[in-house]
Enzyme design. Structure first.
Site, mmCIF file in Angstrom:
data_model
loop_
_atom_site.group_PDB
_atom_site.id
_atom_site.type_symbol
_atom_site.label_atom_id
_atom_site.label_comp_id
_atom_site.label_asym_id
_atom_site.label_seq_id
_atom_site.Cartn_x
_atom_site.Cartn_y
_atom_site.Cartn_z
ATOM 1 N N GLU A 47 46.698 31.537 30.635
ATOM 2 C CA GLU A 47 47.346 30.378 30.013
ATOM 3 C C GLU A 47 48.731 30.851 29.548
ATOM 4 O O GLU A 47 48.826 31.854 28.830
ATOM 5 C CB GLU A 47 46.535 29.894 28.818
ATOM 6 C CG GLU A 47 45.146 29.383 29.188
ATOM 7 C CD GLU A 47 44.322 29.079 27.953
ATOM 8 O OE1 GLU A 47 44.667 28.126 27.221
ATOM 9 O OE2 GLU A 47 43.335 29.799 27.710
ATOM 10 N N ARG A 81 34.663 41.513 27.810
ATOM 11 C CA ARG A 81 36.062 41.666 27.402
ATOM 12 C C ARG A 81 36.305 43.102 26.985
ATOM 13 O O ARG A 81 35.381 43.813 26.606
ATOM 14 C CB ARG A 81 36.349 40.781 26.182
ATOM 15 C CG ARG A 81 36.727 39.390 26.522
ATOM 16 C CD ARG A 81 37.323 38.655 25.358
ATOM 17 N NE ARG A 81 36.939 39.150 24.047
ATOM 18 C CZ ARG A 81 37.470 38.702 22.924
ATOM 19 N NH1 ARG A 81 38.403 37.795 22.970
ATOM 20 N NH2 ARG A 81 37.084 39.164 21.762
ATOM 21 N N LYS A 133 45.743 35.935 20.339
ATOM 22 C CA LYS A 133 47.150 35.497 20.450
ATOM 23 C C LYS A 133 47.621 34.884 19.139
ATOM 24 O O LYS A 133 48.781 35.053 18.745
ATOM 25 C CB LYS A 133 47.296 34.497 21.588
ATOM 26 C CG LYS A 133 47.295 35.140 22.964
ATOM 27 C CD LYS A 133 47.526 34.095 24.030
ATOM 28 C CE LYS A 133 47.362 34.718 25.418
ATOM 29 N NZ LYS A 133 47.397 33.698 26.474
#
Length: 557
Positions: free
Chosen positions: A35, A262, A272
């Site tokens: 993204e 992850r 983020k």
């Protein structure tokens, strides 16, 4: 053959099984779908290496697709930085694509779902929708708009698209199962009204698809065979498949979502939102600050693409999450830099050394190696003169036999130069040494082949000719946080764990050749650490960032 199978990771095994069950090799296709709402960080390197690595292994195309469904947070700056990072890591994509390329197709499919009674327009606020979903052990409450006539939903959905309604006043929801134990299946929102300009489509759209709706269908449009994502999306897989069922054509490849763990690295955060907070509160100086866990920050710090790829390979592909020690990453960085970094001489805490019996005004150029680890790295010449700078810690007036550097009455070799002997010192009014006086053995020049040059002394120290030295600013970077998992405790603000000494700046002197090195070039400051020239450098102020120390100071408890 059996041994080869054992060496496969679980994702490779899935692909091999699919090939055995009829998937054609030329139907294999992957994608990396970030993204564009921030810079890529260390966690993304795993997804990049897995997807592009599989592309290389199976000679399959890999798309770089930007899942740009939220114009509130997305910017072209992030798109550009992501492309730069993927290229820098050494990977090549097949196509650059965007979820926004498919906005019309996604809208058309949504209209079809409304017609089939599988989606409806809900006029409730998002807070009410969330409340009605309840929890996994309690059935959700159906929206009063769930069974509204198809024609009504079609009309409202088109008017939503045309911008007739206010943000938050209504949304399009999939009609699935409000009693499902999987909360993602409880009539998820597919579209929301958002009257914000998009970085690619401008003001053409007043509604935007939700990530779950856009993501899987984009995979399908691109005919991605294996949609690989992190473990947090595991419970989204039933919804991914349900959405796919609504549009799937049996003549096409059906994309398959599979999840891997992850990557969490100690002393780093990868949220983020939290990274943006570090920037907003000026804890760091932007996304590419060398203390940031972003790829651009690591690049600026001096990490190499090879080191990061080797690190990902050592971490491996796991099904369950764990915390990877930052020491492993630093080991991979040192291992690569040891092979590629040019050795140079820089003094970061200088004290003057005067060789009293070296002729005044004389200077000579001495040959020294660039990198003993590289056969073809060659040599260079460095200037030598009567007055030098050495590291303050490399001299003691008195020291025991375990101190192998310079002391009064003791001998040491100057790297690639001569053997010297400490004679006396000068001090200021506070007792600090200002000048060290020494004598040298004229016949002990390194590489000269004389008997004196072959004489063994226990210590070798680096130096810089004072007359030729160039001043440098050295930024010594350390961990940004003082604890391994700074955001692990919900009741503690992660900023409470900021390391007040995450960067210390010192002024030193370097051999003159450093003024010609390129920004980002890997260097080893001999006996100090690995460094790289920073982009802040000017002609008058050369700046070098410490990439990593020469040796790991970490000691297991």
């Amino acid at each position: 053959m059996e041994e080869e199978k054992k060496s496969l990771n679980f994702i490779e095994q899935i692909i091999e099984d699919d090939l055995a069950n009829g998937l054609k090799r030329d139907q294999i296709r992957f994608r990396f779908p970030p993204e564009p709402n921030g810079y890529l960080h260390v966690g993304h390197t795993k997804a990049i290496c897995i997807n592009f690595g599989l592309g290389e292994k199976y000679n399959a195309p890999v798309n770089l697709r930007f899942d740009d469904t939220n114009p509130e947070k997305e910017e072209q700056e992030y798109v550009d930085s992501i492309m730069k990072d993927v290229e820098w890591l050494g990977f090549k994509w097949d196509k650059v694509l965007y979820a926004s390329d498919y906005f019309q197709q996604l809208y058309d499919w949504a209209v079809q779902m409304i017609k089939e009674g599988k989606a409806y327009v809900d006029e409730q606020p998002s807070e009410v929708i969330t409340e009605q979903r309840k929890n996994p052990t309690e059935p959700g409450i159906e929206s009063p708009y769930r069974n509204r006539p198809v024609e009504e939903s079609l009309d409202l959905f088109e008017r939503m698209k045309n911008g007739e309604f206010e943000e938050g006043s209504m949304s399009l929801r999939a009609k699935i199962d409000m009693t499902s134990p999987n909360m993602n299946m409880r009539d998820p929102v597919m579209y929301r009204i958002l009257k914000r300009p998009h970085h690619r489509t401008g003001t053409a759209w007043k509604i935007y698809p939700m990530y779950d709706w856009a993501h899987g269908e984009s995979d399908y449009i691109e005919q991605i065979s294996h949609s690989l994502c992190s473990l947090e999306f595991e419970n989204h897989r039933p919804l991914y498949d349900w959405y796919l069922d609504q549009v799937y054509d049996e003549t096409k490849v059906r994309n398959k979502q599979r999840e891997f763990a992850r990557m969490n690295v100690s002393y780093m955060i990868t949220s983020k939102r939290k990274l943006q907070r570090l920037i907003a509160e000026k804890v760091v100086n932007g996304w590419d600050d060398p203390r940031m866990p972003t790829i651009s920050g690591m690049r600026r710090k001096g990490y190499t693409a090879t080191a990061i790829r080797n690190f990902i390979e050592k971490v491996g592909v796991a099904k369950r999450e764990n915390l990877i020690e930052i020491q492993l990453l630093e080991f991979c960085v040192r291992e690569d830099l040891n092979k590629v970094a040019k050795r140079v001489m820089t003094v970061v805490d200088p004290v003057k050394l005067v060789i009293e019996n070296y002729p005044e005004g004389k200077e000579e150029w001495l040959e020294t190696e660039n990198n003993p680890e590289q056969e073809d790295a060659g040599t260079r010449e460095i200037p030598f003169s009567r007055e030098l700078y050495i590291e303050r810690e490399d001299f003691k007036e008195e020291a025991n036999n375990k101190f192998f550097r310079l002391k009064l009455g003791g001998e040491v070799r100057l790297k690639s130069a001569y053997i010297i002997k400490g004679e006396r010192v000068e001090k200021d009014e506070n007792g600090n040494i200002t000048t060290i006086y020494a004598t040298y053995d004229e016949k002990s020049k390194s590489g000269s082949g004389t008997e004196e040059s072959l004489r063994k002394v226990k210590g070798t120290i680096h130096w810089v000719s004072a007359k030729h030295a160039i001043p440098v600013e050295v930024r010594n970077y350390d961990k940004l946080f003082t604890v391994e998992q700074p955001d692990a405790e919900k009741d503690v603000d992660f900023l409470d764990y900021i390391n007040p000494e995450s960067v210390t700046i010192v002024k030193g002197f370097a051999e003159p050749g450093l003024k010609d090195v390129e920004v980002g070039e890997p260097l080893q400051f001999q006996r100090i650490g690995y460094f790289t020239k920073d982009q802040d450098s000017t002609e008058d102020n050369l700046v070098f960032n410490r990439t990593v120390t020469l040796k790991d100071s970490y000691k297991p408890e």
